[in-house]
Design an enzyme around this catalytic site. Structure first.
Site, short mmCIF file in Angstrom:
data_model
loop_
_atom_site.label_atom_id
_atom_site.label_comp_id
_atom_site.label_asym_id
_atom_site.label_seq_id
_atom_site.Cartn_x
_atom_site.Cartn_y
_atom_site.Cartn_z
N ALA A 4 3.15 0.34 0.40
CA ALA A 4 3.98 -0.01 1.56
C ALA A 4 4.12 1.16 2.51
O ALA A 4 3.94 1.03 3.73
CB ALA A 4 5.35 -0.49 1.08
N SER A 12 4.70 0.54 -8.23
CA SER A 12 3.66 1.33 -7.57
C SER A 12 3.44 0.87 -6.13
O SER A 12 2.88 1.61 -5.31
CB SER A 12 2.34 1.20 -8.34
OG SER A 12 1.85 -0.13 -8.30
N LYS A 13 3.85 -0.36 -5.81
CA LYS A 13 3.62 -0.89 -4.46
C LYS A 13 4.42 -0.16 -3.39
O LYS A 13 4.14 -0.30 -2.19
CB LYS A 13 3.91 -2.38 -4.44
CG LYS A 13 2.94 -3.22 -5.26
CD LYS A 13 1.52 -3.12 -4.72
CE LYS A 13 0.53 -3.93 -5.53
NZ LYS A 13 0.66 -5.37 -5.33
N ASP A 14 5.40 0.63 -3.79
CA ASP A 14 6.10 1.48 -2.81
C ASP A 14 5.12 2.43 -2.14
O ASP A 14 5.21 2.72 -0.95
CB ASP A 14 7.21 2.29 -3.47
CG ASP A 14 8.39 1.45 -3.92
OD1 ASP A 14 8.36 0.22 -3.71
OD2 ASP A 14 9.34 2.02 -4.47
#
Length: 331
Positions: free
Chosen positions: A48, A43-45
């Site tokens: 970012a 999910s950190k995409d």
């Protein structure tokens, strides 16, 4: 379907209903949102991409700039992926707890890594990593420190994209969302976005035992990607209807169970989230649709939580049937 570039693959991840992992006496509908289907594997995409694009709009990040962030995990991978595609340099401040897989992925995506060596009294490195990232960002030319724990663009990534996706998939018929808590971006952003779209929805925030986020004392913990040694600025207690803590053993046992029974190979924070969903389903009496957000996929954990030797070294007993090489659980 044809996409213009890899960044267009971020978001619109699938939702799957759980079936075989549920005990027979649970008649609730439990679904999982598989954020591991993002190109960087988590999910950190979303975070970012949102942080970098907002920094560009505000003039904080310019051509040839260098992004510096404290992360040994998924955000480091996501930032490395997005930064390279947009032409920026990336420095990840990491610590000795980083897995070999994550380190290899970060380097493969073209980022530089800098290691901090000295832990605090609880065996955590976060405070030292943050200090180093802040210093580096101010010392390199055109440096930018996202500060994931406090920037509104962390939760904003989820309230702007993930919340809309969930609302559209369920057509508003959703009763509970369950999210792990680390930087608090996911649980705050998704809860904030969905509560605007579905006023009756409730949020269960899942923290790791040994994390200080909700005021419990610190201790050694092994779940990657959830829990914290600080209270993140993105925390918003007004958005959470229920808070629970999950230990390493419960999280890792459920993670392995998800692989065997549902065919879902995910990370330890995902196991903790599903464990919390199953416990919640036992407590509530009314028919409900429950969605657990699973932050990442499990391929980067094969030599940690999927390894019996790794668990034994840390004295984590997940009640594994050793005759089946650590896969089948006593139920």
């Amino acid at each position: 379907m044809i996409y213009n570039n890899v960044l267009d693959l971020i978001g619109n991840t699938p939702i799957v209903k759980l079936n075989k992992i549920l005990p027979s006496y649970i008649n609730k509908n439990i679904f999982v949102k598989l954020e591991g289907y993002n190109p960087g594997g988590s999910s950190k995409d979303r975070v970012a991409k949102n942080i970098i694009e907002m920094a560009e709009k505000e003039g904080k990040l310019k051509e040839g700039g260098t992004i510096v962030e404290s992360s040994s995990g998924n955000l480091a991978i996501g930032l490395s992926l997005v930064a390279k595609q947009k032409g920026y340099n990336m420095i990840c401040v990491i610590d000795p707890k980083i897995s070999d897989v994550n380190l290899s992925l970060i380097k493969a995506l073209g980022a530089e890594t800098i290691m901090v060596e000295q832990p605090d009294e609880s065996g955590n490195y976060l405070k030292a990593r943050i200090k180093m990232a802040q210093q580096l960002a101010s010392s390199v030319q055109s440096g930018f420190w996202p500060n994931q724990y406090n920037t509104p663009y962390n939760p904003g990534a989820y309230s702007e994209t993930l919340a809309r996706e969930v609302f559209q998939d369920f057509k508003g018929k959703l009763d509970w969302i369950i999210c792990s808590v680390g930087t608090a971006g996911l649980v705050t952003g998704l809860s904030r976005g969905l509560k605007k779209l579905i006023p009756t929805i409730k949020t269960l925030a899942v923290d790791a035992k040994g994390s200080v986020i909700f005021g419990t004392p610190p201790k050694v913990r092994h779940i990657i990607g959830m829990g914290n040694a600080i209270v993140p600025g993105n925390l918003d207690l007004s958005l959470y209807d229920k808070i629970t803590h999950v230990g390493d053993a419960e999280a890792f046992r459920t993670t392995r169970d998800l692989a065997v029974k549902e065919g879902l190979v995910v990370g330890g924070s995902s196991g903790a989230t599903v464990y919390a969903a199953l416990e919640l389903a036992k407590e509530i009496s009314e028919e409900s649709n429950i969605l657990a957000v699973l932050p990442d996929r499990g391929d980067r954990y094969y030599n940690t939580l999927f390894s019996n030797e790794w668990l034994d070294d840390r004295k984590i007993d997940i009640q594994v049937d050793r005759k089946n090489d650590g896969i089948v659980f006593y139920t």
